[in-house]
Write an enzyme that holds these catalytic residues in place. Sequence first.
Site, PDB file in Angstrom:
ATOM      1  N   TYR A   1     137.334  51.610 -53.490  1.00 26.67           N
ATOM      2  CA  TYR A   1     136.184  52.130 -54.244  1.00 26.67           C
ATOM      3  C   TYR A   1     136.661  52.805 -55.530  1.00 26.67           C
ATOM      4  CZ  TYR A   1     132.634  55.462 -55.718  1.00 26.67           C
ATOM      5  OH  TYR A   1     131.759  56.198 -56.475  1.00 26.67           O
TER       6      TYR A   1
ATOM      7  N   LYS B   1     121.928  58.082 -46.667  1.00 23.06           N
ATOM      8  CA  LYS B   1     123.354  57.759 -46.800  1.00 23.06           C
ATOM      9  C   LYS B   1     124.129  57.811 -45.486  1.00 23.06           C
ATOM     10  CE  LYS B   1     125.622  59.013 -50.466  1.00 23.06           C
ATOM     11  NZ  LYS B   1     126.214  59.762 -51.600  1.00 23.06           N
TER      12      LYS B   1
END
Length: 310
Positions: free
Chosen positions: A140, A178
Amino acid sequence: MIIVTGGAGLIGSNIIKALNDRGHTDILVVDNLKDGTKFANLADLNIADYMDKEDFLIAILADEDFGNVEAVFHEGACSSTTEWDGKYMMDNNYQYSKELLHWCLEHQVPFLYASSAATYGGRNADFIEERQYEQPLNVYGYSKMLFDHYVRDILPEAQSQVCGFRYFNVYGPREGHKGSMASVAFHLNTQLKNGENPKLFAGSDGFKRDFIYVEDVASVNLWFWENAVSGIFNCGTGRAESFQEVADAALKYHQSGDIEYIPFPDKLKGRYQEFTLADLTKLRAAGYDKPFKTVAEGVADYMAWLNRNA
């Protein structure tokens, strides 16, 4: 029209709220609502239209006419630091961003995008927006760093605004979708509401992060857009505060519970930022001079919002 990708996510939806507060409602939201629970982040906001992210990319590649676009806030990405599918990550965070950047440059549309403090990796000082300080710990962070490098190469010739923000540890309203990637403050509130003791990793008084309240993040985005500043900037508070301080603020709000300390997971060892602290030199030099909420202020505000909207 203003386009917000990732508009149903934490930062995107808060940018939309800030735009609404300024009277902007001609907003196109681009997102992936496969997780239908994210709709709740948009339910009280005013937008003009919605597009799926795949359909939007097809439209961008076909150079479809979106009319007069005032800005693109590109917040859409895979933001899971525990996702190790590199092809998926690079397609989502790097290739998609490049296509959108080139569309904005071609049409002279301001492009403001989400980078990340994950680009800095495991360092414990000098979180500065320069190549020598960047060494991400996961794919990421790498995807975000690579796009920042791409932007750096383009900036000298760019004829319209291109601005990236290295978000530090963002928390606040509209992150309930999330799951495990939601902030510590969110999870602590859930545990306390359920009558459980809040849980922290052992050593949390020594894990310090630059926690930034999402309303402050939205404020930074809109100020840079309104002032047409280009570059790559840290978006944090310039303070490192411990997870213990987050828990203390949650306990103070709820007036109940005792912290339980749990072992640090093996799978996160060596892949976990134990310390983050935004260097705000560039941000302040650009002219952004507003103060940022402390953890005590932000968590208190967030707890009130969570329990008002439960």
